[in-house]
Write a protein that holds these residues in place. Structure first.
Motif, PDB file in Angstrom:
ATOM      1  N   LEU A 270       0.818  -1.220   0.000  1.00 18.99           N
ATOM      2  CA  LEU A 270       0.000   0.000   0.000  1.00 18.99           C
ATOM      3  C   LEU A 270       0.850   1.268   0.000  1.00 18.99           C
ATOM      4  O   LEU A 270       0.459   2.276  -0.579  1.00 18.99           O
ATOM      5  N   GLY A 271       2.015   1.216   0.604  1.00 15.45           N
ATOM      6  CA  GLY A 271       2.929   2.368   0.529  1.00 15.45           C
ATOM      7  C   GLY A 271       3.346   2.658  -0.904  1.00 15.45           C
ATOM      8  O   GLY A 271       3.419   3.822  -1.323  1.00 15.45           O
ATOM      9  N   HIS A 272       3.585   1.589  -1.685  1.00 15.80           N
ATOM     10  CA  HIS A 272       3.937   1.748  -3.099  1.00 15.80           C
ATOM     11  C   HIS A 272       2.763   2.335  -3.889  1.00 15.80           C
ATOM     12  O   HIS A 272       2.961   3.154  -4.799  1.00 15.80           O
ATOM     13  N   VAL A 273       1.564   1.905  -3.537  1.00 14.47           N
ATOM     14  CA  VAL A 273       0.368   2.434  -4.208  1.00 14.47           C
ATOM     15  C   VAL A 273       0.238   3.929  -3.937  1.00 14.47           C
ATOM     16  O   VAL A 273      -0.002   4.718  -4.856  1.00 14.47           O
ATOM     17  N   GLU A 274       0.417   4.320  -2.683  1.00 17.59           N
ATOM     18  CA  GLU A 274       0.337   5.745  -2.332  1.00 17.59           C
ATOM     19  C   GLU A 274       1.405   6.551  -3.067  1.00 17.59           C
ATOM     20  O   GLU A 274       1.142   7.640  -3.561  1.00 17.59           O
ATOM     21  N   GLN A 275       2.596   5.998  -3.158  1.00 17.99           N
ATOM     22  CA  GLN A 275       3.685   6.661  -3.873  1.00 17.99           C
ATOM     23  C   GLN A 275       3.334   6.819  -5.350  1.00 17.99           C
ATOM     24  O   GLN A 275       3.548   7.893  -5.943  1.00 17.99           O
TER      25      GLN A 275
ATOM     26  N   TYR B 243       1.548  10.118  -9.930  1.00 21.26           N
ATOM     27  CA  TYR B 243       0.544  10.334 -10.975  1.00 21.26           C
ATOM     28  C   TYR B 243      -0.114  11.702 -10.811  1.00 21.26           C
ATOM     29  O   TYR B 243      -0.255  12.452 -11.777  1.00 21.26           O
ATOM     30  N   ASP B 244      -0.541  12.022  -9.585  1.00 22.04           N
ATOM     31  CA  ASP B 244      -1.222  13.297  -9.315  1.00 22.04           C
ATOM     32  C   ASP B 244      -0.320  14.490  -9.598  1.00 22.04           C
ATOM     33  O   ASP B 244      -0.782  15.519 -10.095  1.00 22.04           O
TER      34      ASP B 244
END
Length: 123
Positions: A103-108, A113-114
């Motif tokens: 999940l840390g990788h997803v947030e990163q 992307y943003d």
């Protein structure tokens, strides 16, 4: 041509188990055992009574939850996770490991992307 819904054999499982409220209900019943409606409602603080009723009925229909009616005065209803519901435990355990790892990788990735959003909007 294959129907996309038939191409992925886990689609029905994802629809059934991974709705917003199903996992907290099953987790609560698995962790704390048999509970009355109000106990579930207290443990899952942000769920409305209407939605809890709907999800419990659907989970009972799917065979993941057992509803027991006690014809007392006043009547008492209890819910517990079924053996079929318990059989999802290893799946949830694997997902918890994945979540802790990734999940840390997803947030990163989301932040990346943003921050590049104007480039993505140009498509």
């Amino acid at each position: 041509m294959t129907n996309p819904e038939l191409a992925c054999p886990i689609s029905p499982l994802v629809d059934m188990v991974f709705s917003k409220w199903t996992t907290p209900i099953l987790w609560s019943l698995h962790t704390f055992g048999r509970q009355r409606f109000v106990e579930l409602e207290r443990r899952i603080e942000t769920i409305t009574p209407k939605v809890l009723t709907q999800r419990l009925r659907q989970l009972e229909r799917d065979g993941l939850v057992v509803r027991t009616y006690h014809p007392e005065v006043p009547p008492r209803v209890e819910y517990e996770i079924s053996e079929l519901g318990r059989s999802l435990g290893p799946l949830f355990a694997h997902l918890a490991v994945w979540a802790n790892t990734n999940l840390g990788h997803v947030e990163q990735a989301r932040r990346h992307y943003d921050n590049a959003a104007p480039a993505h909007d140009a498509r």
